[in-house]
Design a protein around this motif. Structure first.
Motif, PDB file in Angstrom:
ATOM      1  N   THR A 169     -43.556  44.132  57.973  1.00  0.00           N
ATOM      2  CA  THR A 169     -43.786  43.030  57.088  1.00  0.00           C
ATOM      3  C   THR A 169     -43.021  42.242  56.533  1.00  0.00           C
ATOM      4  O   THR A 169     -42.629  40.576  56.635  1.00  0.00           O
ATOM      5  CB  THR A 169     -44.907  43.249  56.192  1.00  0.00           C
ATOM      6  OG1 THR A 169     -45.142  43.713  55.420  1.00  0.00           O
ATOM      7  CG2 THR A 169     -46.204  42.899  56.650  1.00  0.00           C
ATOM      8  N   ARG A 229     -41.237  38.327  57.699  1.00  0.00           N
ATOM      9  CA  ARG A 229     -40.923  37.584  56.168  1.00  0.00           C
ATOM     10  C   ARG A 229     -39.836  37.054  56.413  1.00  0.00           C
ATOM     11  O   ARG A 229     -39.860  35.873  56.326  1.00  0.00           O
ATOM     12  CB  ARG A 229     -41.238  38.386  55.434  1.00  0.00           C
ATOM     13  CG  ARG A 229     -41.329  36.853  53.954  1.00  0.00           C
ATOM     14  CD  ARG A 229     -41.176  38.308  52.611  1.00  0.00           C
ATOM     15  NE  ARG A 229     -40.336  39.266  52.970  1.00  0.00           N
ATOM     16  CZ  ARG A 229     -39.282  38.602  51.877  1.00  0.00           C
ATOM     17  NH1 ARG A 229     -38.553  37.348  51.451  1.00  0.00           N
ATOM     18  NH2 ARG A 229     -38.135  39.409  51.601  1.00  0.00           N
ATOM     19  N   GLN A 288     -49.171  41.379  61.467  1.00  0.00           N
ATOM     20  CA  GLN A 288     -49.493  40.249  61.389  1.00  0.00           C
ATOM     21  C   GLN A 288     -51.388  39.686  61.537  1.00  0.00           C
ATOM     22  O   GLN A 288     -51.379  39.436  60.478  1.00  0.00           O
ATOM     23  CB  GLN A 288     -48.991  38.541  61.922  1.00  0.00           C
ATOM     24  CG  GLN A 288     -47.457  38.161  61.931  1.00  0.00           C
ATOM     25  CD  GLN A 288     -46.851  38.121  63.257  1.00  0.00           C
ATOM     26  OE1 GLN A 288     -47.107  40.012  63.683  1.00  0.00           O
ATOM     27  NE2 GLN A 288     -45.290  38.436  63.081  1.00  0.00           N
ATOM     28  N   LEU A 335     -53.886  40.381  57.642  1.00  0.00           N
ATOM     29  CA  LEU A 335     -54.632  39.261  57.670  1.00  0.00           C
ATOM     30  C   LEU A 335     -56.087  39.693  57.562  1.00  0.00           C
ATOM     31  O   LEU A 335     -56.303  39.144  56.815  1.00  0.00           O
ATOM     32  CB  LEU A 335     -54.648  37.912  58.586  1.00  0.00           C
ATOM     33  CG  LEU A 335     -53.483  37.261  58.667  1.00  0.00           C
ATOM     34  CD1 LEU A 335     -53.281  36.205  59.694  1.00  0.00           C
ATOM     35  CD2 LEU A 335     -53.078  36.659  57.114  1.00  0.00           C
ATOM     36  N   VAL A 387     -55.362  42.900  54.170  1.00  0.00           N
ATOM     37  CA  VAL A 387     -54.756  42.382  53.284  1.00  0.00           C
ATOM     38  C   VAL A 387     -55.457  41.177  52.476  1.00  0.00           C
ATOM     39  O   VAL A 387     -56.173  40.846  51.479  1.00  0.00           O
ATOM     40  CB  VAL A 387     -52.884  42.591  52.447  1.00  0.00           C
ATOM     41  CG1 VAL A 387     -52.951  42.306  51.734  1.00  0.00           C
ATOM     42  CG2 VAL A 387     -52.518  43.897  54.092  1.00  0.00           C
ATOM     43  N   ASP A 388     -55.389  40.460  53.625  1.00  0.00           N
ATOM     44  CA  ASP A 388     -55.722  39.045  52.854  1.00  0.00           C
ATOM     45  C   ASP A 388     -57.195  38.829  52.561  1.00  0.00           C
ATOM     46  O   ASP A 388     -57.871  38.640  51.968  1.00  0.00           O
ATOM     47  CB  ASP A 388     -55.674  37.616  54.106  1.00  0.00           C
ATOM     48  CG  ASP A 388     -53.594  37.701  53.498  1.00  0.00           C
ATOM     49  OD1 ASP A 388     -52.938  36.513  53.873  1.00  0.00           O
ATOM     50  OD2 ASP A 388     -53.086  39.082  53.961  1.00  0.00           O
ATOM     51  N   CYS A 389     -57.804  39.209  53.854  1.00  0.00           N
ATOM     52  CA  CYS A 389     -59.280  39.262  54.294  1.00  0.00           C
ATOM     53  C   CYS A 389     -59.906  40.480  53.697  1.00  0.00           C
ATOM     54  O   CYS A 389     -61.561  41.151  53.542  1.00  0.00           O
ATOM     55  CB  CYS A 389     -60.098  38.949  55.763  1.00  0.00           C
ATOM     56  SG  CYS A 389     -59.629  37.809  56.212  1.00  0.00           S
ATOM     57  N   LYS A 390     -59.236  41.876  53.552  1.00  0.00           N
ATOM     58  CA  LYS A 390     -59.691  43.138  52.708  1.00  0.00           C
ATOM     59  C   LYS A 390     -60.490  43.043  53.442  1.00  0.00           C
ATOM     60  O   LYS A 390     -61.803  44.004  52.748  1.00  0.00           O
ATOM     61  CB  LYS A 390     -60.160  42.381  50.843  1.00  0.00           C
ATOM     62  CG  LYS A 390     -58.973  42.098  50.156  1.00  0.00           C
ATOM     63  CD  LYS A 390     -59.799  41.896  49.002  1.00  0.00           C
ATOM     64  CE  LYS A 390     -58.584  41.824  48.313  1.00  0.00           C
ATOM     65  NZ  LYS A 390     -57.957  39.975  48.590  1.00  0.00           N
TER      66      LYS A 390
END
Length: 199
Positions: A105, A109, A165, A169, A172-175
Motif C-alpha cells: 500500500t 501511494r 487497492q 477498500l 480497511v475503508d469499508c471494514k
C-alpha cells in the motif's frame, strides 16, 4: 561459506531489514536509514543494489520468493475443476496480499511521485498479469469461461478485481471482515467469469 554465498546472505539480510523498516515507517525511507538498520553503511547498501529503485525492486521480488507466490499460484492452476481452480487462485493471492499489505500500500501511494516505488510495483504487477493469463487460458481451454470473455480480458478483470487497492477498500475503508471479503471476491469472480460448464 563462499564469498558469493556470503554476498547473497548479506543481500537477504538487507532486504529483510528494509522490509521491516518500511512496514514501520513507510517506503520513503532512505538508503542511509536502511543501512543503519542493517548495521552497514549507506554505501554498502548502494554497492549491493545500485540505487534506491534497485533496492525496492529487489525487495518486492524477495517477498515473492520468500512467500513462494508463483509456485503457490501455479499449483492452484493445476486444480482440475474450473470453479475450484479459480477459487484456489483467489485464496492464494489474497493470502499473499495480506502478507505484503503494509509495504504494497505504501508503494502504491508513492507511485505518482516516486519513480523507484512506481517501477518496483509495476514490475511485480506486470508479472502477475502474465500469471493470471495462464489461469484464464486454462479456463478457456476447458470451455469454462463465459462466452462473453476472452482469456485476455478475463485475466485483466481478475487482476483489477482482487488488487491490493480493492482489498484495502473492502477490509480497511469499508471494514469488511476478511472472511466476508474473500468469500465475496470468490463468489463474484466465479459468477462473472464462468459459464455453466465452469460451475
Amino acid at each position: 561459506m563462499s564469498s558469493s554465498g556470503k554476498l547473497q546472505r548479506t543481500r537477504k539480510e538487507i532486504l529483510d531489514c528494509a522490509w521491516s523498516l518500511i512496514v514501520q515507517r513507510g517506503a520513503e525511507v532512505s538508503l542511509a536509514e536502511i543501512g543503519k538498520a542493517a548495521g552497514i553503511s549507506r554505501q554498502s547498501v548502494y554497492d549491493h543494489f545500485g540505487s534506491r529503485g534497485g533496492l525496492l525492486l529487489a525487495l518486492v521480488r524477495r517477498a515473492d520468493e520468500r512467500l513462494e507466490i508463483k509456485a503457490r499460484l501455479f499449483a492452484a492452476f493445476e486444480e482440475a475443476d474450473p470453479e475450484l481452480r479459480l477459487q484456489a487462485t483467489i485464496d492464494v493471492w489474497i493470502s499473499f496480499v495480506q502478507e505484503i499489505f503494509p509495504v504494497a500500500t505504501d508503494l502504491i501511494r508513492l507511485r505518482t511521485t516516486d519513480e523507484a516505488a512506481s517501477g518496483a510495483w509495476e514490475d511485480r504487477m506486470s508479472e502477475l498479469r502474465e500469471w493470471l493469463l495462464v489461469l484464464t487460458r486454462s479456463l478457456e481451454k476447458d470451455r469454462a469461461l463465459h462466452e462473453q470473455w476472452t482469456a485476455e480480458a478475463a485475466s485483466e478483470f481478475l487482476w483489477a478485481s482482487f488488487s491490493v487497492q480493492i482489498w484495502g477498500l473492502l477490509t480497511v475503508d469499508c471494514k469488511w471482515p476478511v472472511d466476508e471479503a474473500l468469500a465475496t471476491l470468490k463468489r463474484t469472480s466465479c459468477q462473472t467469469l464462468l459459464g455453466r460448464e465452469g460451475r
